[in-house]
Design an enzyme around this catalytic site. Sequence first.
Site, PDB file in Angstrom:
ATOM      1  CD  GLU A  94      -3.179  -0.515   0.179  1.00 15.95           C
ATOM      2  OE1 GLU A  94      -3.040   0.564  -0.426  1.00 15.95           O
ATOM      3  OE2 GLU A  94      -4.171  -1.249   0.025  1.00 15.95           O
ATOM      4  CB  SER A  95       2.110   3.253   2.331  1.00 20.66           C
ATOM      5  OG  SER A  95       2.536   2.475   3.442  1.00 20.66           O
TER       6      SER A  95
END
Length: 657
Positions: free
Chosen positions: A518-519
Amino acid sequence: MMIKDVYKLRFLMDKNAFSQLIVSVFFTLVLCLVMSTNLSAASLLEQRSDYRAAITADDKKRYRDFKRLKYGLKDYPLYPYLAYREFMRELPSATLTRVKRFEERYADMPFTTTLRSRYLGLLGIRKDWSTFLAYQPEPPNSEQLQCYYYRAKAQRGARDEAIEGAKSLFLKGKSVKKACDPLFLYLKRSGEMTDALILERLLLAFDSRNLRLMKYLAKQPSQSGKASAAAAIRLYGRPDNVEHFSRASKVTAFNGELVMSAVKKLARANVKEAVRQFNGAMKGQKIADDKRQETAEFIAGRLMSTTDAALMVWRDNIIQNSSNVALIDRRFRLALTRSSMNAAGRWIDQLPEEEANKLKWRYWQARVARDRGHHFSANQRFEDMTGERNFYSIAAAVQLGQSPYLPFANPIAEPQSLEVFKKPLERVRELLALDKVVAAKREWEFLLRRSSREQIEQLAVYASDKKWHHLAVQATIRGKLWNLIQHRFPIAHRGWFDMFSKKRQLPLTTLLALCRQESAFYSQAVSPVGARGLMQLMPATARATSKKLGIRYRGKSSLTDPVTNIRIGSGYLRELLDKYDDNRVLALAAYNAGPSRVKRWLNDSNGNLDAVAFIETIPFKETRGYVQNVLVFEMYYRELLGKPQLFLQPHERNMRY
């Protein structure tokens, strides 16, 4: 060592004269070192405080206070940022010589790009074309600066270059910066703003569905050009008239392009009608075979979900004559969704050779061979593709009942090789200490762009050692250092992930893998659609999940706090896993694309697929890659945490999707 420890050591040693001399020297050196370290730490804290104060003073336009504080920070690593702030205030009055001198002095700073852009903008506004070209002899990147650049070329007599540049800026299906208006006027006065050029842009606006721009352009051609423009606007409003227009209109290059655009527009609104009118529309303007095929492929792409038998036949006839990999891929996945492995194999056979040799297609070729009863051939194909760092390679190993091989590399730290980067690394350290994460990321990226692959490898090791987890990941991606698993997959925020994995009864490896996808552990991450933080939560999802968890939601800004983000994100993942009976394949797909879409995809597959085939048939490329990545990333985290390797849980592997 504390000062009192030094005194204690001194009195315990032998007291003869020679020993006392040795002790005195030793004591003095250690005491100086301890005091120096303490003073250095205190000095650094004071400098950080003064730096914050200087930024505040500058923001509040207290320039006298700013100058005073700046003067005392000349030895501080972030001093260049203060110099930059001051210089940018003075930029409107700065000479080219002064700008170049400043740029050269701070050539290793990321703000030099912004400085150049701002100064060029000022020169463009002033129409100081000679200085503009002296500072920027090559075409710049931004549209606005390109407008100024070609205006400068026109003013300095480079007519041909100015005209070509003006045309390239004009031929866009969207509005162009106002700074280009004088350039387009120059194009007109030079006799180069022809009807053909205007109508070419009008077609681009048609394809971009920009009716406003089309109407604006329709006013500009000569009378004959106006008639063509008006016809285009009418056809834009009534694309169902395309066959009639094509047959009734003179065969011209413009009308041919217009007909193809109109057929595509009709296909978006009524694909069945587009198929009905296709042949007549193509014949009317004598569209060339390659253009005809391209237009037909667009229509075929709109027919993937049709249930009309005649339309399915039409679609497949078009795709059988295509070399469009994306289109063939979609047709392959449609065949797979309907559990027709034999039909899926026929579409694989149509792929260009270079594409067919990729791991994805080699995996499905093996699956098709097994489905056709060629088990030895299938196993050989699976064997040939194992040992790669790839979802399909791991899936192949599982097909063979083997434990997947995951390549690793652990480079030895060589701090001396980074001595050349001492100053930028100090700046990154200070920016992170001041919680200027975005600025630190920018500084780091600027450093990576100037580094060799070997240096990037050492920077990744350095970042991991400093626990700059996101920066370590960033380095491995920039350097394509895929074997540096320990640095590509850091175990960041371990305490919080441990806590919430236990509290939510979630595998720690799943949480870490999802966060990595995700990040990449960048707590300030914000996606184009507004997802935020480590686990990329949408504010609405965070609000609803907080309510279910009994947590007070403090707004979207709170989602950049790692603890808050992990607390809510782990709760949402737990909710999805509960919904799908602990099936990660479905939960991950829902995390990325939403539960309603997963429900629709399950209805489409109707229990005919295994886990890998279901993942392959996910219509969204982003979600498909997302689920594949998280499953593979979890394999790496299992390896790093010393847990048994398991690609799919038994209930995930045995379920029919």
